[in-house]
Design a protein around this motif. Structure first.
Motif, PDB file in Angstrom:
ATOM      1  N   ALA A   1      20.116  62.792  67.429  1.00 40.10           N
ATOM      2  CA  ALA A   1      19.302  61.551  67.455  1.00 40.10           C
ATOM      3  C   ALA A   1      20.187  60.465  68.038  1.00 40.10           C
ATOM      4  N   ILE A   2      20.656  60.563  69.416  1.00 35.55           N
ATOM      5  CA  ILE A   2      21.744  59.655  70.018  1.00 35.55           C
ATOM      6  C   ILE A   2      21.565  58.401  69.742  1.00 35.55           C
ATOM      7  N   PRO A   3      20.373  57.608  70.166  1.00 34.91           N
ATOM      8  CA  PRO A   3      20.258  56.263  70.107  1.00 34.91           C
ATOM      9  C   PRO A   3      20.266  55.795  68.412  1.00 34.91           C
ATOM     10  N   GLU A   4      19.866  56.522  67.608  1.00 34.69           N
ATOM     11  CA  GLU A   4      20.156  56.184  66.238  1.00 34.69           C
ATOM     12  C   GLU A   4      21.527  56.279  65.610  1.00 34.69           C
ATOM     13  N   VAL A   5      22.302  57.363  66.193  1.00 30.07           N
ATOM     14  CA  VAL A   5      23.644  57.452  65.660  1.00 30.07           C
ATOM     15  C   VAL A   5      24.252  55.980  66.382  1.00 30.07           C
ATOM     16  N   PHE A   6      23.996  55.793  67.565  1.00 28.66           N
ATOM     17  CA  PHE A   6      24.725  54.751  68.085  1.00 28.66           C
ATOM     18  C   PHE A   6      24.353  53.321  67.709  1.00 28.66           C
ATOM     19  N   GLN A   7      23.126  53.274  67.181  1.00 26.28           N
ATOM     20  CA  GLN A   7      22.571  51.986  66.401  1.00 26.28           C
ATOM     21  C   GLN A   7      23.317  51.921  64.982  1.00 26.28           C
ATOM     22  N   LEU A   8      23.492  52.940  64.164  1.00 27.70           N
ATOM     23  CA  LEU A   8      24.241  52.946  63.152  1.00 27.70           C
ATOM     24  C   LEU A   8      25.745  52.536  63.104  1.00 27.70           C
TER      25      LEU A   8
ATOM     26  N   SER B   1      27.125  54.636  56.846  1.00 25.68           N
ATOM     27  CA  SER B   1      27.335  55.984  56.628  1.00 25.68           C
ATOM     28  C   SER B   1      26.204  56.663  55.574  1.00 25.68           C
ATOM     29  N   ARG B   2      25.539  55.930  54.770  1.00 26.10           N
ATOM     30  CA  ARG B   2      24.387  56.548  54.081  1.00 26.10           C
ATOM     31  C   ARG B   2      23.385  56.952  55.029  1.00 26.10           C
ATOM     32  N   SER B   3      23.180  56.156  56.128  1.00 21.88           N
ATOM     33  CA  SER B   3      21.963  56.387  56.912  1.00 21.88           C
ATOM     34  C   SER B   3      22.325  57.629  57.768  1.00 21.88           C
ATOM     35  N   TYR B   4      23.720  57.690  58.124  1.00 24.05           N
ATOM     36  CA  TYR B   4      24.290  58.811  58.759  1.00 24.05           C
ATOM     37  C   TYR B   4      24.167  60.062  57.945  1.00 24.05           C
ATOM     38  N   SER B   5      24.463  60.008  56.732  1.00 20.71           N
ATOM     39  CA  SER B   5      24.436  61.175  55.969  1.00 20.71           C
ATOM     40  C   SER B   5      22.687  61.630  56.081  1.00 20.71           C
ATOM     41  N   ASN B   6      22.092  60.757  56.104  1.00 19.78           N
ATOM     42  CA  ASN B   6      20.462  61.151  56.262  1.00 19.78           C
ATOM     43  C   ASN B   6      20.352  61.873  57.336  1.00 19.78           C
ATOM     44  N   LEU B   7      20.901  61.620  58.591  1.00 22.46           N
ATOM     45  CA  LEU B   7      21.123  62.222  59.924  1.00 22.46           C
ATOM     46  C   LEU B   7      21.604  63.646  59.806  1.00 22.46           C
TER      47      LEU B   7
ATOM     48  N   ALA C   1      27.414  49.111  61.849  1.00 28.04           N
ATOM     49  CA  ALA C   1      28.422  49.040  60.999  1.00 28.04           C
ATOM     50  C   ALA C   1      29.653  48.219  61.481  1.00 28.04           C
ATOM     51  N   HIS C   2      29.688  48.105  62.628  1.00 31.23           N
ATOM     52  CA  HIS C   2      30.934  47.062  63.220  1.00 31.23           C
ATOM     53  C   HIS C   2      30.506  45.914  63.556  1.00 31.23           C
ATOM     54  N   VAL C   3      29.227  45.532  63.836  1.00 31.78           N
ATOM     55  CA  VAL C   3      28.601  44.472  64.184  1.00 31.78           C
ATOM     56  C   VAL C   3      28.397  43.366  62.899  1.00 31.78           C
ATOM     57  N   TYR C   4      27.935  43.993  62.039  1.00 32.36           N
ATOM     58  CA  TYR C   4      27.307  43.502  60.757  1.00 32.36           C
ATOM     59  C   TYR C   4      28.226  43.885  59.502  1.00 32.36           C
ATOM     60  N   GLY C   5      29.196  44.776  59.743  1.00 31.81           N
ATOM     61  CA  GLY C   5      29.987  45.220  58.583  1.00 31.81           C
ATOM     62  C   GLY C   5      29.458  46.064  57.753  1.00 31.81           C
ATOM     63  N   SER C   6      28.305  46.699  57.907  1.00 31.81           N
ATOM     64  CA  SER C   6      27.551  47.383  56.980  1.00 31.81           C
ATOM     65  C   SER C   6      28.057  48.691  57.116  1.00 31.81           C
ATOM     66  N   PHE C   7      29.233  49.134  56.768  1.00 34.17           N
ATOM     67  CA  PHE C   7      29.813  50.608  56.899  1.00 34.17           C
ATOM     68  C   PHE C   7      29.055  51.450  55.781  1.00 34.17           C
ATOM     69  N   ASP C   8      28.965  50.918  54.598  1.00 35.85           N
ATOM     70  CA  ASP C   8      28.326  51.693  53.313  1.00 35.85           C
ATOM     71  C   ASP C   8      27.002  52.181  53.925  1.00 35.85           C
ATOM     72  N   GLU C   9      26.094  51.241  54.237  1.00 37.42           N
ATOM     73  CA  GLU C   9      24.918  51.690  54.520  1.00 37.42           C
ATOM     74  C   GLU C   9      24.618  52.439  55.636  1.00 37.42           C
TER      75      GLU C   9
ATOM     76  N   THR D   1      30.584  45.146  69.196  1.00 36.46           N
ATOM     77  CA  THR D   1      29.681  46.176  69.585  1.00 36.46           C
ATOM     78  C   THR D   1      30.474  47.304  70.055  1.00 36.46           C
ATOM     79  N   LYS D   2      30.369  48.674  69.735  1.00 33.09           N
ATOM     80  CA  LYS D   2      31.070  49.863  70.212  1.00 33.09           C
ATOM     81  C   LYS D   2      30.505  50.566  71.165  1.00 33.09           C
ATOM     82  N   VAL D   3      29.186  50.545  71.309  1.00 33.03           N
ATOM     83  CA  VAL D   3      28.464  51.313  72.350  1.00 33.03           C
ATOM     84  C   VAL D   3      27.342  50.359  73.168  1.00 33.03           C
TER      85      VAL D   3
END
Length: 140
Positions: free
Chosen positions: A73-80, A94-100, A84-92, A55-57
């Motif tokens: 969208a602070i909580p959403e950014v932190f959740q993404l 990053s795509r969601s971050y692109s939506n933000l 990414a780090h907890v579950y290794g879902s970097f691609d997903e 967990t990073k944050v």
């Protein structure tokens, strides 16, 4: 439920429900519950340690930091970032971050006013974490 009943000092476990059927299911589950074995508790402890180490944050998602004057969208950014780090879902993530970014709610909008940090009950260094998340999620 077993894990909750295994915690020291826990005498009541409340479970959300909205129908009589859910109430009946909860009563049935709780009426015949054993606690976890010491071995099972050790497995839970190890899993929690792994989760915390990735967990990073330590954001709880309480949303006291919002609304942000810049619409970040602070909580959403932190959740993404955490996902990414907890579950290794970097691609997903990053795509969601692109939506933000498209919605103009990403962390690059932060002007470091500090209002979010003043309101954060966890006293997180939100401004720095937003930079870290942006660097990590945008660069992928």
């Amino acid at each position: 439920m077993k894990w909750l009943h295994s915690l020291p000092g826990v005498s009541v476990v409340l479970s959300g429900m909205s129908t009589m059927k859910q109430l009946e299911e909860n009563i049935e589950i709780s009426s015949d519950i054993d606690t976890l074995s010491p071995e099972d508790m050790e497995i839970v402890k190890k899993a929690a340690q792994i989760y915390r180490s990735r967990t990073k944050v330590d954001c709880t998602g309480c949303k006291y930091c919002i609304p942000c004057p810049q619409n970040v969208a602070i909580p959403e950014v932190f959740q993404l970032y955490n996902n990414a780090h907890v579950y290794g879902s970097f691609d997903e993530s990053s795509r969601s971050y692109s939506n933000l970014i498209q919605k103009e709610e990403d962390s690059s909008r932060c002007v470091e006013c500090g209002l979010c940090e003043e309101k954060c009950p966890q006293n997180l260094t939100i401004i720095q974490y937003l930079k870290d998340a942006r660097d990590d999620l945008y660069s992928r």
